[in-house]
Design a protein around this motif. Structure first.
Motif, PDB file in Angstrom:
ATOM      1  N   GLY A 125      20.634  57.839  35.254  1.00 54.41           N
ATOM      2  CA  GLY A 125      20.682  57.491  35.122  1.00 54.41           C
ATOM      3  C   GLY A 125      19.783  56.517  36.378  1.00 54.41           C
ATOM      4  N   LYS A 126      20.396  57.052  37.490  1.00 51.94           N
ATOM      5  CA  LYS A 126      20.459  57.458  38.737  1.00 51.94           C
ATOM      6  C   LYS A 126      18.010  56.661  39.253  1.00 51.94           C
ATOM      7  N   THR A 127      16.995  56.942  39.127  1.00 50.49           N
ATOM      8  CA  THR A 127      16.373  57.021  39.022  1.00 50.49           C
ATOM      9  C   THR A 127      15.623  55.793  38.508  1.00 50.49           C
ATOM     10  N   THR A 128      16.082  55.646  37.130  1.00 50.70           N
ATOM     11  CA  THR A 128      15.639  54.484  36.329  1.00 50.70           C
ATOM     12  C   THR A 128      16.165  53.138  37.075  1.00 50.70           C
ATOM     13  N   VAL A 129      17.632  53.355  37.633  1.00 51.61           N
ATOM     14  CA  VAL A 129      18.657  51.860  37.595  1.00 51.61           C
ATOM     15  C   VAL A 129      17.964  51.682  39.375  1.00 51.61           C
ATOM     16  N   GLY A 130      17.994  52.968  39.494  1.00 50.29           N
ATOM     17  CA  GLY A 130      17.278  52.530  41.554  1.00 50.29           C
ATOM     18  C   GLY A 130      15.848  52.152  41.598  1.00 50.29           C
ATOM     19  N   GLY A 131      14.362  51.913  39.919  1.00 43.63           N
ATOM     20  CA  GLY A 131      13.798  51.215  39.851  1.00 43.63           C
ATOM     21  C   GLY A 131      13.894  49.767  39.662  1.00 43.63           C
ATOM     22  N   LEU A 132      14.525  49.900  38.963  1.00 41.70           N
ATOM     23  CA  LEU A 132      15.095  48.513  38.314  1.00 41.70           C
ATOM     24  C   LEU A 132      15.645  47.340  40.024  1.00 41.70           C
ATOM     25  N   LEU A 133      16.238  48.246  40.338  1.00 42.34           N
ATOM     26  CA  LEU A 133      16.938  47.659  41.821  1.00 42.34           C
ATOM     27  C   LEU A 133      15.635  47.986  43.031  1.00 42.34           C
ATOM     28  N   ALA A 134      15.131  48.693  43.368  1.00 41.52           N
ATOM     29  CA  ALA A 134      13.769  48.493  44.153  1.00 41.52           C
ATOM     30  C   ALA A 134      12.899  47.145  43.491  1.00 41.52           C
ATOM     31  N   ASP A 135      13.035  47.232  42.699  1.00 43.90           N
ATOM     32  CA  ASP A 135      12.101  45.949  41.869  1.00 43.90           C
ATOM     33  C   ASP A 135      12.436  44.129  42.236  1.00 43.90           C
ATOM     34  N   ARG A 136      14.193  44.535  42.183  1.00 46.34           N
ATOM     35  CA  ARG A 136      14.634  43.369  42.271  1.00 46.34           C
ATOM     36  C   ARG A 136      14.832  43.536  44.044  1.00 46.34           C
ATOM     37  N   LEU A 137      15.093  43.996  44.924  1.00 41.63           N
ATOM     38  CA  LEU A 137      15.119  43.959  46.461  1.00 41.63           C
ATOM     39  C   LEU A 137      13.849  43.889  46.676  1.00 41.63           C
ATOM     40  N   GLY A 138      13.208  44.079  46.639  1.00 40.70           N
ATOM     41  CA  GLY A 138      11.830  44.662  47.054  1.00 40.70           C
ATOM     42  C   GLY A 138      12.005  45.665  48.090  1.00 40.70           C
ATOM     43  N   ARG A 139      12.403  46.663  47.396  1.00 39.09           N
ATOM     44  CA  ARG A 139      13.055  47.985  48.560  1.00 39.09           C
ATOM     45  C   ARG A 139      12.151  49.194  47.299  1.00 39.09           C
ATOM     46  N   ALA A 140      12.164  49.859  48.248  1.00 40.58           N
ATOM     47  CA  ALA A 140      11.401  51.348  48.425  1.00 40.58           C
ATOM     48  C   ALA A 140      12.403  53.122  47.578  1.00 40.58           C
ATOM     49  N   LEU A 141      11.980  53.121  46.781  1.00 41.22           N
ATOM     50  CA  LEU A 141      12.887  53.740  45.395  1.00 41.22           C
ATOM     51  C   LEU A 141      12.417  55.709  46.260  1.00 41.22           C
ATOM     52  N   VAL A 142      13.783  56.021  46.453  1.00 39.80           N
ATOM     53  CA  VAL A 142      12.992  57.533  46.874  1.00 39.80           C
ATOM     54  C   VAL A 142      14.196  58.417  45.809  1.00 39.80           C
ATOM     55  N   ASP A 143      13.382  59.174  44.809  1.00 38.34           N
ATOM     56  CA  ASP A 143      14.356  60.181  44.666  1.00 38.34           C
ATOM     57  C   ASP A 143      13.989  61.685  45.378  1.00 38.34           C
ATOM     58  N   THR A 144      14.882  62.259  45.442  1.00 34.17           N
ATOM     59  CA  THR A 144      14.627  63.122  46.580  1.00 34.17           C
ATOM     60  C   THR A 144      14.676  64.322  45.906  1.00 34.17           C
ATOM     61  N   ASP A 145      14.628  64.422  44.310  1.00 35.23           N
ATOM     62  CA  ASP A 145      13.950  65.729  43.364  1.00 35.23           C
ATOM     63  C   ASP A 145      12.844  65.495  43.506  1.00 35.23           C
ATOM     64  N   ALA A 146      12.245  64.395  43.068  1.00 35.64           N
ATOM     65  CA  ALA A 146      10.725  64.228  43.029  1.00 35.64           C
ATOM     66  C   ALA A 146      10.478  64.167  44.145  1.00 35.64           C
ATOM     67  N   LEU A 147      11.045  64.090  45.571  1.00 36.95           N
ATOM     68  CA  LEU A 147      10.412  63.805  47.072  1.00 36.95           C
ATOM     69  C   LEU A 147      10.165  65.541  47.040  1.00 36.95           C
ATOM     70  N   SER A 205      18.124  59.643  55.276  1.00 37.62           N
ATOM     71  CA  SER A 205      19.297  59.184  56.285  1.00 37.62           C
ATOM     72  C   SER A 205      18.656  58.443  57.817  1.00 37.62           C
ATOM     73  N   HIS A 206      17.546  58.910  58.505  1.00 34.68           N
ATOM     74  CA  HIS A 206      16.314  58.286  59.456  1.00 34.68           C
ATOM     75  C   HIS A 206      16.142  56.943  59.253  1.00 34.68           C
ATOM     76  N   GLN A 207      16.046  57.434  57.695  1.00 37.60           N
ATOM     77  CA  GLN A 207      15.103  55.520  57.457  1.00 37.60           C
ATOM     78  C   GLN A 207      16.127  54.503  56.794  1.00 37.60           C
ATOM     79  N   THR A 208      16.157  53.158  57.053  1.00 41.32           N
ATOM     80  CA  THR A 208      16.602  52.252  56.360  1.00 41.32           C
ATOM     81  C   THR A 208      15.523  51.177  55.280  1.00 41.32           C
ATOM     82  N   GLY A 209      16.488  50.360  54.311  1.00 41.06           N
ATOM     83  CA  GLY A 209      16.162  49.644  53.657  1.00 41.06           C
ATOM     84  C   GLY A 209      15.733  50.690  52.354  1.00 41.06           C
ATOM     85  N   LEU A 210      16.666  51.953  51.512  1.00 37.84           N
ATOM     86  CA  LEU A 210      15.275  52.503  50.681  1.00 37.84           C
ATOM     87  C   LEU A 210      16.804  52.652  49.564  1.00 37.84           C
TER      88      LEU A 210
END
Length: 166
Positions: free
Chosen positions: A15-37, A70-75
């Motif tokens: 559920g990492k990507t699904t939950v990550g998407g919910l967190l991104a919406d709630r916190l106004g952050r970008a979600l980066v899925d390493t596999d998708a990238l 790791s060199h980026q922030t707020g993700l």
């Protein structure tokens, strides 16, 4: 916590990507899925990368991706299930933020039917459970917090937000 990355680790299909998407919406952050990238950068699927170049090549791509992120922030970073197995990939991510292990029951994950064509999920339920048993101490070592509420993706996201607000 402001600016620090939120790193999600756990078995494939936990559920990492699904939950990550919910967190991104709630916190106004970008979600980066390493596999998708990795798939986007390589122009092919992970099963194709495994088939054409092998797991070692994929793990090297994972390490490069982790280092870059790791060199980026707020993700919010949703890590591939095997990424934490390589300390050189996981250590920079851990330094960049707080790590949450989504510890979903592996039997429930396997039985849910969501594993699809993932290369490391093709050897049956017993092999999947064994893979979890092998990875569990690694996930535990990297985790700052362990999340066990999987009653719904929203509940899992809520559990993470409660930790972040504490």
């Amino acid at each position: 916590m402001e600016g620090r990355n939120i790193i999600l680790i756990g078995m494939m299909a936990s559920g990492k990507t699904t939950v990550g998407g919910l967190l991104a919406d709630r916190l106004g952050r970008a979600l980066v899925d390493t596999d998708a990238l990795i798939e986007h950068r390589e122009g092919r699927t992970i099963p194709a990368i495994f088939a054409q170049d092998g797991e070692d090549h994929f793990r090297a791509l994972e390490q490069q991706t982790a280092e870059t992120l790791s060199h980026q922030t707020g993700l919010i970073v949703s890590c591939g299930g095997g990424l934490p197995l390589r300390p050189q990939a996981m250590a920079p991510l851990k330094e960049s933020g707080v790590v949450f292990w989504l510890r979903r029951d592996p039997g429930a994950t396997y039985d849910s039917g969501v594993l699809g064509d993932r290369p490391l999920a093709q050897d049956g339920r017993a092999a999947f459970l064994e893979r979890f048993a092998q990875r569990e101490p690694v996930y535990r070592r990297w985790a700052d917090h362990i999340i066990t509420d999987f009653s719904s993706p929203e509940a899992t996201a809520d559990a993470i937000l409660e930790v972040l607000e504490a």
